[in-house]
Structures are given as C-alpha cells and as structure tokens.
Design an enzyme around this catalytic site. Structure first.
Site, PDB file in Angstrom:
ATOM      1  N   GLY A   2      47.312  41.422  36.782  1.00 37.89           N
ATOM      2  CA  GLY A   2      47.500  41.558  35.346  1.00 37.89           C
ATOM      3  C   GLY A   2      48.935  41.427  34.902  1.00 37.89           C
ATOM      4  CG  LEU A   3      53.517  42.945  35.634  1.00 40.92           C
ATOM      5  CD1 LEU A   3      53.412  43.445  34.202  1.00 40.92           C
ATOM      6  CD2 LEU A   3      54.228  43.978  36.489  1.00 40.92           C
ATOM      7  CE  LYS A  45      47.032  38.976  31.535  1.00 37.61           C
ATOM      8  NZ  LYS A  45      45.732  39.338  32.112  1.00 37.61           N
ATOM      9  CG  MET A  65      45.998  41.356  28.244  1.00 41.24           C
ATOM     10  SD  MET A  65      47.207  41.247  26.912  1.00 41.24           S
ATOM     11  CE  MET A  65      48.172  39.854  27.456  1.00 41.24           C
ATOM     12  CG  PHE A 123      39.768  37.298  32.479  1.00 41.97           C
ATOM     13  CD1 PHE A 123      40.351  38.502  32.824  1.00 41.97           C
ATOM     14  CD2 PHE A 123      38.505  37.001  33.006  1.00 41.97           C
ATOM     15  CE1 PHE A 123      39.709  39.394  33.672  1.00 41.97           C
ATOM     16  CE2 PHE A 123      37.859  37.892  33.857  1.00 41.97           C
ATOM     17  CZ  PHE A 123      38.452  39.082  34.192  1.00 41.97           C
ATOM     18  CG  ASN A 144      41.877  39.906  40.009  1.00 45.12           C
ATOM     19  OD1 ASN A 144      41.081  39.431  39.210  1.00 45.12           O
ATOM     20  ND2 ASN A 144      41.926  41.200  40.288  1.00 45.12           N
ATOM     21  CB  SER A 163      38.179  42.651  33.004  1.00 43.31           C
ATOM     22  OG  SER A 163      38.762  42.578  31.716  1.00 43.31           O
ATOM     23  CB  SER A 178      38.858  52.116  39.246  1.00 42.28           C
ATOM     24  OG  SER A 178      39.730  52.873  38.386  1.00 42.28           O
ATOM     25  CG  ASN A 179      39.717  46.491  35.921  1.00 44.22           C
ATOM     26  OD1 ASN A 179      40.667  46.559  35.153  1.00 44.22           O
ATOM     27  ND2 ASN A 179      39.203  45.334  36.310  1.00 44.22           N
ATOM     28  CB  THR A 180      41.579  49.190  32.295  1.00 47.27           C
ATOM     29  OG1 THR A 180      40.684  48.105  31.995  1.00 47.27           O
ATOM     30  CG2 THR A 180      42.921  48.632  32.725  1.00 47.27           C
ATOM     31  N   GLY A 189      46.912  54.888  37.386  1.00 41.84           N
ATOM     32  CA  GLY A 189      47.723  56.044  37.030  1.00 41.84           C
ATOM     33  C   GLY A 189      48.668  56.544  38.095  1.00 41.84           C
TER      34      GLY A 189
END
Length: 366
Positions: free
Chosen positions: A70-71, A73, A120, A122, A147, A183, A254-256, A305
């Site tokens: 994600g950072l 991409k 975002m 994707f 990913n 996502s 995990s994801n968000t 986190g």
C-alpha cells in the site's frame, strides 16, 4: 528526529496523498542516484543481528520487520525502502490493468487516533507498469513480496483470471506473492474470502504458480493470503481451513478494518479501511486465533497497528513469524524500523530467548 522535526511538519501540512507521492518520489530518486543507497543505510540502516535473522520458505530475512503493501503501490521505490532497515517489503496491490482507483480525496489522517483511513481502490499502474519499475532497479537486497488483486470491473466469477495474469507477468520479479482478497475498497472483493469462491481462487493461484515454476525452475515461490480483521469467528475458522487445505504457504493477519470503535478525530466518518493504532489489539487477537487454528504449522505475518517493539513482540508471541508496518511509518518516520528491531532484541533477552523463532507463539505455551 530528522523526520519528526523536519519532514513530518511539512508533509502533514500537505494533502495526505500528495505527501505520499512526494515521499515515494523522493525515495525513488535517492535510491537511484550514485551514493544514495549507502547514504540511506548510514542514516536509517539496521545492523545484522543473528538473533533476529529468520528463514521461511527457503527465503532469508535479515530481520522480521517488513513494509506492508500500500505504501509503494507500483514498486517505484524498492531500492530506497530496501536500504532503510526493512527485513522485507511488499509492493502493490497491483492489478492486471492500470486503474485510477476511487475519486479524490481518498486518504485521511486521524492524528489523535494515530490512524489512517483510505479508500484508494487499488490505484496502480498495472502489471506492465510494475514490471518496468522492478526491471529498472537492479538487484534487490531484501526479499520482495508482490501483492496482487483484481481489477474493479472484473466480476468475482472471473477473479481468478486476474490473479493468474498477475502471477504470470510478475513471477520472475518477486520472491513471494500475496493474494489480496481483503481490501474493503474494491466492491465485493471481501466476498472472495468465503464459500467455494475462496477454494476455486486459491486452486487457480496455486496452479498458475506451478505453471510458472515449471518455466522458471528453482524454488517454487510461496503464496500467502491476506485476510480481513472483520471476519466473524465462524468465517475466520472457515477461511483458515480453506487456506490450509489449499496448501497456501502462509497468512497475513490482517488488512484494514471497517470498524470505527473508539475513534475521536473528525475524519472518523470517512468511508474506507482504517489502519493504525486502533487495529493493534484486534490484529494481535486474530493472529492468536489463526495460530491456534493452524496449530502453529502455517507461518503468519502480523500486521496492524505496530508502533513499538512491544507491539511487534506481542504479535510474534501470538504466533507471527514476521511483522509489517505501514501507518507507523507515516507518523514516526523511517527511524521506527531500527527502534523496533533494537527493542525486539532487548525483549528477547529479557525473556531468555536466544533467537526470535523461540518467541513465535510463546503466548500459547503454559
């Protein structure tokens, strides 16, 4: 201190997504100029410590702290990120075709909550664009995960074609692959975590990995699945059982999250996935559950986190062999990687562990 005193005040006055692009472009530039990589290592690099070195799936990880997807991409700043202390990194999520993602604004800071919300969608340059970026950066110094996801316009019934296309095009560029089905920002994507859809998708992914392995030779590249923190207990049990039956190499937990429990910042009402401090306890709890369900036999990468060495250590003791950060990089800067690694060494020593592998899952003992 360099980041917090100089860079962060400037970046946090900017729109979050503009600040994001400025950071990626900056690391891309520094990582690709003569002397840039040694400079990054001199400022933020992490030394070699035998007690933190890990080997999984035949891949050596110099330390257990990675950069979550994600950072970066598009795989644009791999040399830069590779030289600020990370033990590994993920790029993506990448989809077969380029896509713009969701309308702006779509990234929001919640400073009082030490959190981010993103929707975002994707946004990425597609597999050919990522291939160009990775091809032009020379030899990597840390393991790279790619990913992969499906395009927004691809119906779930045809999702496996998109995941196959990503593996087919990028197999030669990654050390392992992460199947993103969790996502919250692509319509119906999370439905692929349930039912027969998950079994069919993972069977197709594994088949494509075998096909590419036969062409490339060497070690067959591992595939991990990234799951959401919002699954019910029953859904978690079913998804994990399906992943195990599918001979997948590991799980990212995990994801968000879509939860907004306990948030105080005004941006708490924005739609999208929440990351950062509010996810710390939930992701650690889910790692504990997944480790128990897999009887500790399937490697876990813990994410969600992590701001301190204790956060990382709690996830390791819950069952994670590796951990990843994202939101903490935004709030704390690159120095956090070294701080977490140094803190982990102290925590291992305090508990009498000679190697980090001894701490993995130790919360389940006794």
């Amino acid at each position: 201190m360099l980041y917090k005193s100089l860079a962060k005040p400037v970046l946090f006055r900017m729109d979050p997504e503009k600040a994001h692009h400025l950071t990626i472009d900056g690391l891309h530039t520094v990582g690709n100029i003569p002397g840039g990589r040694p400079l990054l290592r001199a400022i933020w690099g992490v030394g070699t410590h035998a007690e933190l070195e890990t080997e999984l799936w035949g891949i050596r990880f110099g330390n257990p702290v990675g950069l979550a997807a994600g950072l970066d991409k598009n795989g644009k700043a791999v040399p830069g990120f590779s030289n600020i202390g990370f033990g590994f990194m993920e790029v993506g999520t990448v989809t077969p075709q380029p896509q713009e993602g969701n309308p702006l604004p779509r990234l929001f800071r919640l400073p009082e909550d030490s959190a981010l919300i993103n929707r975002m969608g994707f946004n990425n340059v597609g597999i050919e664009g990522m291939k160009r970026n990775l091809r032009n950066q020379g030899k990597r110094t840390i393991p790279l995960a790619i990913n992969i996801g499906k395009n927004k316009v691809t119906p779930n019934e045809q999702a496996e074609d998109d995941y196959r296309a990503c593996i087919r095009s990028l197999y030669g560029y990654g050390d392992f692959f992460v199947v993103n089905i969790s996502s919250p920002n692509t319509p119906d994507l999370r439905n692929l975590q349930h039912g027969d859809d998950l079994s069919r998708l993972l069977a197709a992914v594994k088949d494509e990995i075998r096909i590419q392995h036969a062409k490339f030779g060497g070690r067959e590249k591992p595939v991990l699945v990234k799951i959401a923190p919002d699954l019910t207990a029953e859904e978690t049990e079913y998804s994990v059982a399906t992943i195990v039956r599918s001979n997948i190499s590991g799980i990212i937990v995990s994801n968000t999250t879509l939860s907004r429990d306990g948030l105080v910042h005004a941006n708490r009402g924005e739609m999208g996935g929440l990351s950062g401090r509010p996810l710390t306890a939930r992701s650690t709890e889910l790692i504990h559950t997944v480790y128990r369900l897999t009887e500790g036999k399937l490697p876990i990468i813990g994410s969600g986190g992590i701001f301190t060495a204790q956060d990382a250590y709690d996830k390791i003791r819950a069952g994670a062999s590796l951990v990843e950060i994202y939101t903490a990089m935004i709030y704390e800067g690159p120095a956090i990687v070294k701080r977490i690694n140094e803190g982990l060494r102290q925590l291992l020593k305090k508990d009498g562990f000679q190697h980090i592998s001894e701490a993995v899952g130790s919360a389940h003992q006794g």
